[in-house]
Scaffold this motif. Structure first.
Motif, PDB file in Angstrom:
ATOM      1  N   ARG A   1       1.192   4.493 103.348  1.00 35.98           N
ATOM      2  CA  ARG A   1       0.491   4.531 102.055  1.00 35.98           C
ATOM      3  C   ARG A   1      -0.050   5.910 101.701  1.00 35.98           C
ATOM      4  N   LEU A   2      -0.409   6.702 102.704  1.00 40.83           N
ATOM      5  CA  LEU A   2      -0.877   8.053 102.406  1.00 40.83           C
ATOM      6  C   LEU A   2       0.240   8.878 101.773  1.00 40.83           C
ATOM      7  N   ALA A   3       1.460   8.692 102.221  1.00 42.73           N
ATOM      8  CA  ALA A   3       2.593   9.391 101.619  1.00 42.73           C
ATOM      9  C   ALA A   3       2.752   8.991 100.159  1.00 42.73           C
ATOM     10  N   TRP A   4       2.479   7.722  99.840  1.00 41.67           N
ATOM     11  CA  TRP A   4       2.567   7.267  98.453  1.00 41.67           C
ATOM     12  C   TRP A   4       1.595   8.019  97.557  1.00 41.67           C
ATOM     13  N   VAL A   5       0.448   8.345  98.126  1.00 47.52           N
ATOM     14  CA  VAL A   5      -0.580   9.049  97.352  1.00 47.52           C
ATOM     15  C   VAL A   5      -0.251  10.536  97.235  1.00 47.52           C
ATOM     16  N   LEU A   6       0.326  11.103  98.285  1.00 47.74           N
ATOM     17  CA  LEU A   6       0.549  12.553  98.316  1.00 47.74           C
ATOM     18  C   LEU A   6       1.782  12.991  97.528  1.00 47.74           C
ATOM     19  N   ILE A   7       2.857  12.245  97.592  1.00 46.23           N
ATOM     20  CA  ILE A   7       4.121  12.676  96.974  1.00 46.23           C
ATOM     21  C   ILE A   7       3.999  12.940  95.473  1.00 46.23           C
ATOM     22  N   PRO A   8       3.322  12.095  94.688  1.00 47.85           N
ATOM     23  CA  PRO A   8       3.234  12.387  93.251  1.00 47.85           C
ATOM     24  C   PRO A   8       2.576  13.728  92.919  1.00 47.85           C
ATOM     25  N   TRP A   9       1.761  14.281  93.838  1.00 39.69           N
ATOM     26  CA  TRP A   9       1.155  15.582  93.571  1.00 39.69           C
ATOM     27  C   TRP A   9       2.211  16.676  93.433  1.00 39.69           C
ATOM     28  N   LEU A  10       3.301  16.562  94.164  1.00 38.57           N
ATOM     29  CA  LEU A  10       4.398  17.517  94.011  1.00 38.57           C
ATOM     30  C   LEU A  10       4.996  17.424  92.613  1.00 38.57           C
ATOM     31  N   GLY A  11       5.181  16.207  92.134  1.00 39.85           N
ATOM     32  CA  GLY A  11       5.698  16.019  90.780  1.00 39.85           C
ATOM     33  C   GLY A  11       4.768  16.571  89.720  1.00 39.85           C
ATOM     34  N   VAL A  12       3.474  16.358  89.903  1.00 43.18           N
ATOM     35  CA  VAL A  12       2.483  16.876  88.948  1.00 43.18           C
ATOM     36  C   VAL A  12       2.534  18.399  88.908  1.00 43.18           C
TER      37      VAL A  12
END
Length: 141
Positions: free
Chosen positions: A60-71
């Motif tokens: 679940r931590l990866a779910w939270v972190l990955i969108p930051w790259l997209g942002v």
């Protein structure tokens, strides 16, 4: 600021190195605070991708972190679009202290088109990934 700043260069720097803030450093120098902000979400997103690769899709931590790259990517490419589409007079007044400089020409236009292409793709992928993970987590409860 010393030297002439070129629209095409700023657009392409946003496209190729915007997630590291290179376009901001080119335009405002190394003291630009916003330029130093860009690597943080980029590194968080990359850490999330590494976690997901190592721990699997249930992390679940990866779910939270990955969108930051997209942002980070979307913000950088939006900057590239804004720079490439800025009128020459406004560009020169803002970044060249009123000195005339050559317009970006086709290099800026092609850079804007690529920023639109990759930025739209990154935005949609970020939204889709985040929504998928959210709904999967809700279905599992």
């Amino acid at each position: 600021m010393n030297g002439t700043r070129h629209k095409a260069a700023a657009t392409w720097l946003a496209l190729l190195g915007g997630t590291l803030g290179l376009h901001r450093f080119y335009l405002h120098g190394l003291k630009d605070r916003w330029g130093w902000v860009f690597p943080v979400p980029t590194l968080l997103g990359l850490a999330g991708m590494l976690r997901m690769e190592e721990l699997g899709q249930d992390d679940r931590l990866a779910w939270v972190l990955i969108p930051w790259l997209g942002v980070s990517l979307v913000a950088a490419l939006l900057g590239g679009i804004v720079y490439g589409l800025m009128p020459d007079e406004r560009w020169n007044a803002r970044f060249n202290a009123g000195r005339p400089a050559a317009s970006g020409g086709w290099a800026a236009v092609i850079g804007v088109v690529l920023c639109l292409l990759f930025g739209g793709t990154a935005l949609m992928a970020t939204i889709a990934f985040s929504a998928q993970r959210y709904f999967e987590s809700q279905a599992g409860q």
